[in-house]
Scaffold this motif. Structure first.
Motif, PDB file in Angstrom:
ATOM      1  N   UNK A 297       1.083  -1.284   0.084  1.00  0.00           N
ATOM      2  CA  UNK A 297      -0.176   0.405   0.497  1.00  0.00           C
ATOM      3  C   UNK A 297       0.786   1.041  -0.264  1.00  0.00           C
ATOM      4  N   UNK A 298      -0.092   2.585  -0.141  1.00  0.00           N
ATOM      5  CA  UNK A 298       1.183   4.100  -0.281  1.00  0.00           C
ATOM      6  C   UNK A 298       1.623   4.077   0.738  1.00  0.00           C
ATOM      7  N   UNK A 299       1.877   3.880   2.217  1.00  0.00           N
ATOM      8  CA  UNK A 299       2.821   3.702   3.042  1.00  0.00           C
ATOM      9  C   UNK A 299       3.639   2.478   2.865  1.00  0.00           C
ATOM     10  N   UNK A 300       3.632   1.999   1.809  1.00  0.00           N
ATOM     11  CA  UNK A 300       4.891   0.676   2.170  1.00  0.00           C
ATOM     12  C   UNK A 300       5.931   0.624   1.136  1.00  0.00           C
ATOM     13  N   UNK A 301       6.027   1.739   0.431  1.00  0.00           N
ATOM     14  CA  UNK A 301       7.056   1.972  -0.099  1.00  0.00           C
ATOM     15  C   UNK A 301       7.992   2.238   0.368  1.00  0.00           C
ATOM     16  N   UNK A 302       9.292   2.031  -0.377  1.00  0.00           N
ATOM     17  CA  UNK A 302      10.601   2.109   0.508  1.00  0.00           C
ATOM     18  C   UNK A 302      10.522   3.765   0.305  1.00  0.00           C
ATOM     19  N   UNK A 303      10.193   4.946   0.097  1.00  0.00           N
ATOM     20  CA  UNK A 303       9.842   5.437   0.378  1.00  0.00           C
ATOM     21  C   UNK A 303       9.741   6.565   1.558  1.00  0.00           C
ATOM     22  N   UNK A 304       8.389   5.592   1.325  1.00  0.00           N
ATOM     23  CA  UNK A 304       7.657   5.995   2.622  1.00  0.00           C
ATOM     24  C   UNK A 304       8.142   4.947   4.076  1.00  0.00           C
ATOM     25  N   UNK A 305       8.811   3.904   3.504  1.00  0.00           N
ATOM     26  CA  UNK A 305       9.486   3.306   5.228  1.00  0.00           C
ATOM     27  C   UNK A 305      10.399   3.870   5.861  1.00  0.00           C
ATOM     28  N   UNK A 306      11.497   4.370   4.240  1.00  0.00           N
ATOM     29  CA  UNK A 306      12.077   5.770   5.073  1.00  0.00           C
ATOM     30  C   UNK A 306      11.848   6.253   5.754  1.00  0.00           C
ATOM     31  N   UNK A 307      10.843   7.503   5.055  1.00  0.00           N
ATOM     32  CA  UNK A 307      10.147   8.079   6.147  1.00  0.00           C
ATOM     33  C   UNK A 307       9.674   8.417   7.078  1.00  0.00           C
ATOM     34  N   UNK A 308       9.283   7.177   7.633  1.00  0.00           N
ATOM     35  CA  UNK A 308       8.456   6.167   9.364  1.00  0.00           C
ATOM     36  C   UNK A 308       9.228   5.802   9.743  1.00  0.00           C
ATOM     37  N   UNK A 309      10.271   5.483   9.389  1.00  0.00           N
ATOM     38  CA  UNK A 309      11.807   4.637   9.517  1.00  0.00           C
ATOM     39  C   UNK A 309      12.080   5.997  10.894  1.00  0.00           C
ATOM     40  N   UNK A 310      12.710   6.707  10.233  1.00  0.00           N
ATOM     41  CA  UNK A 310      13.604   7.875  10.885  1.00  0.00           C
ATOM     42  C   UNK A 310      13.212   8.032  12.635  1.00  0.00           C
ATOM     43  N   UNK A 311      12.148   7.953  12.712  1.00  0.00           N
ATOM     44  CA  UNK A 311      11.733   8.412  14.155  1.00  0.00           C
ATOM     45  C   UNK A 311      11.999   7.603  14.632  1.00  0.00           C
ATOM     46  N   UNK A 312      12.191   6.921  14.516  1.00  0.00           N
ATOM     47  CA  UNK A 312      13.051   5.434  15.820  1.00  0.00           C
ATOM     48  C   UNK A 312      14.063   5.159  16.039  1.00  0.00           C
ATOM     49  N   UNK A 313      14.735   4.778  16.585  1.00  0.00           N
ATOM     50  CA  UNK A 313      16.428   3.745  16.663  1.00  0.00           C
ATOM     51  C   UNK A 313      16.265   2.562  17.094  1.00  0.00           C
ATOM     52  N   UNK A 314      15.084   2.100  16.918  1.00  0.00           N
ATOM     53  CA  UNK A 314      15.166   0.386  17.500  1.00  0.00           C
ATOM     54  C   UNK A 314      14.857   0.092  15.826  1.00  0.00           C
ATOM     55  N   UNK A 315      15.907  -1.049  16.175  1.00  0.00           N
ATOM     56  CA  UNK A 315      15.477  -1.740  14.366  1.00  0.00           C
ATOM     57  C   UNK A 315      14.051  -2.553  14.174  1.00  0.00           C
ATOM     58  N   UNK A 316      14.056  -2.132  12.943  1.00  0.00           N
ATOM     59  CA  UNK A 316      12.435  -2.630  12.765  1.00  0.00           C
ATOM     60  C   UNK A 316      12.346  -3.170  12.347  1.00  0.00           C
TER      61      UNK A 316
END
Ligand code: ATP
Ligand code: MG
Length: 393
Positions: A297-316
């Motif tokens: 889905x839209x939030x699961x493109x690599x671009x989205x994952x990168x932007x969403x992932x940027x708020x955490x310092x934990x491995x996802x």
């Protein structure tokens, strides 16, 4: 007929001196999974676990075949150390396992007990001949021997006190017993994917805690019940699950009020990750786990994952990352979450989803879009209103 279930574990056999801890963990998970389901006795030897069921054999097999750490299971008959009785048992086991003919088979015998008067090859040959005679009974080629690539193998193990006979080898998931690899926080929605992601984490030995972002009244209490039910199913595989029902209503509203529509989903998911990271920190969860899969889905493109992932310092961890929906659905059916997941209760994304969510968000734009959100305050309020439940089936 089946007096014992042979339980084989593979990978955990490789862990040297940790082995005992691993096997103990597996045994305790097996006991947990069978609680209230059946009566049985357990016995452990170096390489295997023996489970003597008193009732509900099929229910036990069904439950055990998805327990992480189990490589395979065989319902097994036991014959005394007496060739004539072995003949009878072997035929019964074979007839029970093989329903369609023509078929091919072979007999494989291991003789741990060297006092038994016949050697392995002789037992295999004689039992094979006995089965052929009885199954074919005048008809030709209903059953034939194929030593290289048989449809069925009848296994015979001659042991100290008795003889084990089995044909069925039911594959388990393999992996490691839950509780042997640390703890992670699963972002558990009511959908098909995240419970599967959680189970796959469990399959690698992880203990799972879960967080669900609830936006009552935009998402109903039935949606919450659904998540609780999913957590119950997951709890079968490795013990009670601590479930956080995170208060997400205010955050949703504020996003709707202050952020550009196109970025709603991106920002909503950044808020989820922020909250999950904080809860994980409080609980010593080492990683986050999600049900994301590239491009779904839209939030699961690599671009989205990168932007969403940027708020955490934990491995996802994203165990489904490369999987197709059909593969994910197959696992959901096997672990027993599918039927619940497809119940049609809305989740927060379907309520708030904009017509044209951005598929290639940019980090600077997302940060800019969040500038009117009181992130710290919203998080504080949400965490204060988070409900904690301990889930078991
Ligand atoms: P799922 O089938 O798991 O709901 P999905 O295909 O609907 O996934 P998204 O809605 O983009 O995908 O969500 C991706 C992941 O984000 C989910 O797999 C889950 O881990 C997490 N997630 C989404 N919504 C929630 C929620 N309300 N509560 C907790 N986690 C969520
Ligand atoms: Mg979803």
């Amino acid at each position: 007929m089946y007096k014992v279930i042979l339980i084989r574990f593979g990978e955990i056999g490789l862990k040297g001196k940790n082995r005992s801890t691993f096997v103990n963990q597996l045994i305790s998970n097996i006991k947990w999974a069978l609680k209230g389901l059946a009566n049985y006795k357990l016995e452990r030897t170096y390489g295997r676990i023996y489970l003597y069921p008193k009732d509900n054999l099929e229910a036990i097999l069904d439950r055990l075949k998805m327990i992480p750490g189990i490589v395979s299971l065989s319902p097994t008959a036991i014959a005394p150390l007496d060739y004539r009785k072995l003949e009878k048992t072997a035929l019964e086991v074979f007839q029970d396992a093989v329903e369609e003919y023509p078929a091919t088979f072979k007999v494989e015998t291991r003789r741990a007990n060297k006092n038994f008067p016949m050697k392995s090859l002789e037992i295999s040959r004689e039992i094979g001949a006995h089965i052929l005679r009885n199954i074919n009974q005048g008809k030709e080629n209903r059953l034939t021997v194929d030593v290289h690539n048989p449809d069925f193998i009848l296994n015979i193990e001659v042991r100290k006190d008795n003889i084990y006979v089995y044909t069925r080898v039911i594959p388990g998931p393999g992996g490691l017993p839950v509780g042997s690899s640390g703890k992670g926080l699963l972002l558990l929605s009511g959908g098909i994917d995240s419970p599967v992601a959680g189970w796959l984490g469990m399959k690698r030995g992880m203990k799972i805690e879960a967080i669900y972002f609830h936006s009552f009244p935009y998402t109903s209490d039935r949606a919450k019940e659904k998540v609780i039910d999913l957590a119950k199913v997951l709890s079968r595989y490795g013990g009670k699950i601590k479930l956080y029902i995170s208060y997400f209503t205010e955050i949703q509203k504020e996003i709707m009020k202050h952020c550009p529509r196109k970025y709603n989903i991106t920002i909503m998911r950044r808020m989820m990750f922020r909250l999950a990271t904080e809860i994980a920190r409080q609980n010593n969860d080492l990683v986050l786990v999600t049900g994301e899969s590239v491009g779904q889905v839209a939030s699961q493109t690599l671009e989205s994952m990168q932007v969403i992932n940027a708020v955490t310092n934990l491995p996802v961890l994203r165990p489904l990352i490369t999987m197709d929906k059909t593969e994910i659905m197959d696992i959901a059916r096997e672990i027993g979450t599918y039927e619940t997941s497809i119940l049609p209760y809305e989740d927060c994304c379907t309520v708030f989803v904009p017509k044209h969510p951005v598929t290639k968000p940019r980090l600077e734009t997302a940060i800019e879009a969040e500038k009117d959100l009181a992130i710290e305050e919203l998080m504080e309020e949400s965490i204060e209103k988070t409900e904690i439940m301990l889930i078991e089936e």
